[in-house]
Scaffold this motif. Structure first.
Motif, short mmCIF file in Angstrom:
data_model
loop_
_atom_site.label_atom_id
_atom_site.label_comp_id
_atom_site.label_asym_id
_atom_site.label_seq_id
_atom_site.Cartn_x
_atom_site.Cartn_y
_atom_site.Cartn_z
N ARG A 1 0.90 -1.27 -0.06
CA ARG A 1 0.06 0.06 -0.10
C ARG A 1 0.82 1.20 0.27
NH1 ARG A 1 -3.82 1.61 -2.33
NH2 ARG A 1 -4.65 -0.67 -1.93
N ARG A 2 2.04 1.26 0.84
CA ARG A 2 2.85 2.49 0.84
C ARG A 2 3.45 2.86 -0.73
NH1 ARG A 2 8.12 3.95 1.45
NH2 ARG A 2 8.33 5.74 2.68
N ASP B 1 0.71 4.09 -2.67
CA ASP B 1 0.10 5.51 -2.59
C ASP B 1 1.23 6.57 -3.24
OD1 ASP B 1 -2.13 4.89 -1.20
OD2 ASP B 1 -1.30 4.87 1.01
N LEU C 1 0.77 6.65 -6.83
CA LEU C 1 -0.29 7.53 -7.21
C LEU C 1 0.04 8.73 -7.05
CD1 LEU C 1 -3.18 7.60 -8.26
CD2 LEU C 1 -3.87 7.43 -5.99
N ASP C 2 0.71 9.22 -6.05
CA ASP C 2 0.96 10.53 -5.64
C ASP C 2 1.95 11.09 -6.69
OD1 ASP C 2 -0.39 10.59 -3.64
OD2 ASP C 2 1.25 10.37 -1.88
N ASN D 1 -7.02 4.50 -11.23
CA ASN D 1 -7.19 3.16 -10.43
C ASN D 1 -7.39 2.03 -11.41
OD1 ASN D 1 -10.19 3.08 -10.69
ND2 ASN D 1 -10.14 4.97 -9.81
#
Length: 347
Positions: A116-117, A120, A123-124, A201
């Motif tokens: 997940r990290r 993220d 995506l950022d 996504n």
């Protein structure tokens, strides 16, 4: 007499000795070779040695320079726009690379779902790319783009020269060109060849984006970036002579390490350098100096942020060196640079 032997367990010392000739206590010693230290010292001296004389440009390097000079332009805002230096007429299509790009996008999404990290951060990063308009959506209309590009000459100065000049100053400062590659625009006709696939996504449709700026990984990207800094220096020399000198001689990739002999000159240099880079669309961040007055006028958020722990505040990693900035207290007090090879946070 005893002999030394190198075994799979290390060096051992064995053999007889003349007991009659030996007086006093007998001692046993262990000898260990510290290869890490030896390697660090070797790399230090490689970094410090005098650089070899420059070599003339090859035919391809000269051709790349000619393409740059003929095609570089500057927008009304001061930013530079470049053409990609192709070895031959640019390909009309690189559609064969779409399938591998789709596989890579799928792999990135699966990795982001597991971690997940990582997801993220990915995506950022991509959303920042889009929000800054460094890429934009395009409509649909086996070789890679790099196969058609010239790499250009290596325009970096000798690292030893940059560091030695930096050590010479009494007042020193360092700064970083933020997102240096991405501050340089690519001509719209070449952007069509800088196409990537992305979606916010996994439930969205896959969209094609054109990268509008110089892109990481292009064979010519380092040349275009450094050459554009040189072009900025040539264009603005009359207005910012001190800043131009620092940009030409005290810049290594996106790091500027420079200084002056007096506080007044150091402040003037900082202000000229900031104005010069702003004129070319290259914002400077992560400022640090060995005297806080050198950073007069620089917002706190643009200065190098200190870590949360006290031991992190003692030094900064600068071009492979661990730098310990100290406030100037007297004319005899100089900047202390601990010459230890360490991991750099850039390049």
């Amino acid at each position: 007499m005893p002999i030394a032997q190198q075994t799979s367990l290390g060096w051992i010392l064995s053999g007889g000795y003349d007991a009659a000739a030996t007086e006093g206590h007998r001692s046993t010693f262990q000898c260990t070779a510290d290869h890490d230290l030896a390697d660090m010292v070797r790399r230090f001296w490689e970094q410090e040695r005098e650089p070899v004389a420059g070599t003339p440009l090859t035919a391809d390097e000269a051709r790349c320079e000619d393409i740059y000079v003929r095609t570089v332009t500057r927008t009304s805002s001061g930013r530079y726009m470049v053409r990609l230096p192709f070895t031959s007429p640019p390909p009309t299509s690189l559609s064969e690379t779409r399938r591998p790009a789709e596989r890579l996008l799928d792999a990135m999404e699966r990795k982001g779902a597991r971690d997940r990290r990582f997801g993220d951060l990915y995506l950022d990063f991509m959303e920042e790319y889009e929000n800054l308009q460094h890429m934009e959506k395009r409509t649909r209309s086996g070789e890679s783009l790099n196969a058609h590009l010239l790499t250009g000459a290596n325009l970096l100065p000798a690292l030893a020269d940059v560091l030695l000049r930096w050590r010479w100053h009494r007042y020193v400062l360092v700064t970083d060109i933020e997102k240096m590659y991405r501050q340089i625009l690519v001509h719209p006709e070449d952007c069509r060849l800088q196409t990537i696939l992305w979606r916010h996504n996994s439930s969205d449709d896959v969209h094609e984006y054109e990268l509008r700026t110089v892109t990481y990984g292009l064979a010519c990207a380092p040349f275009l970036a450094i050459r554009t800094l040189h072009q900025l220096a040539a264009d603005e020399e009359a207005r910012y002579p001190r800043g131009v000198k620092a940009l030409r001689h005290d810049c290594y990739v996106d790091d500027v390490v420079t200084g002056a002999d007096s506080l007044e000159d150091a402040i003037d240099l900082q202000q000229e350098l900031r104005s010069l880079c702003t004129a070319g669309g290259f914002p400077l961040r992560k400022w640090a100096a060995n005297d806080p007055q050198v950073l007069t006028g620089i917002p706190p958020e643009h200065q190098l942020q200190r870590g949360p722990h006290s031991w992190e505040e003692e030094s900064h990693a600068t071009l492979g060196l661990r730098w310990h900035p100290q406030a100037i207290g007297s004319p005899s007090q100089f900047v202390h640079v601990q010459s230890l090879i360490s991991q750099s946070d850039e390049f």
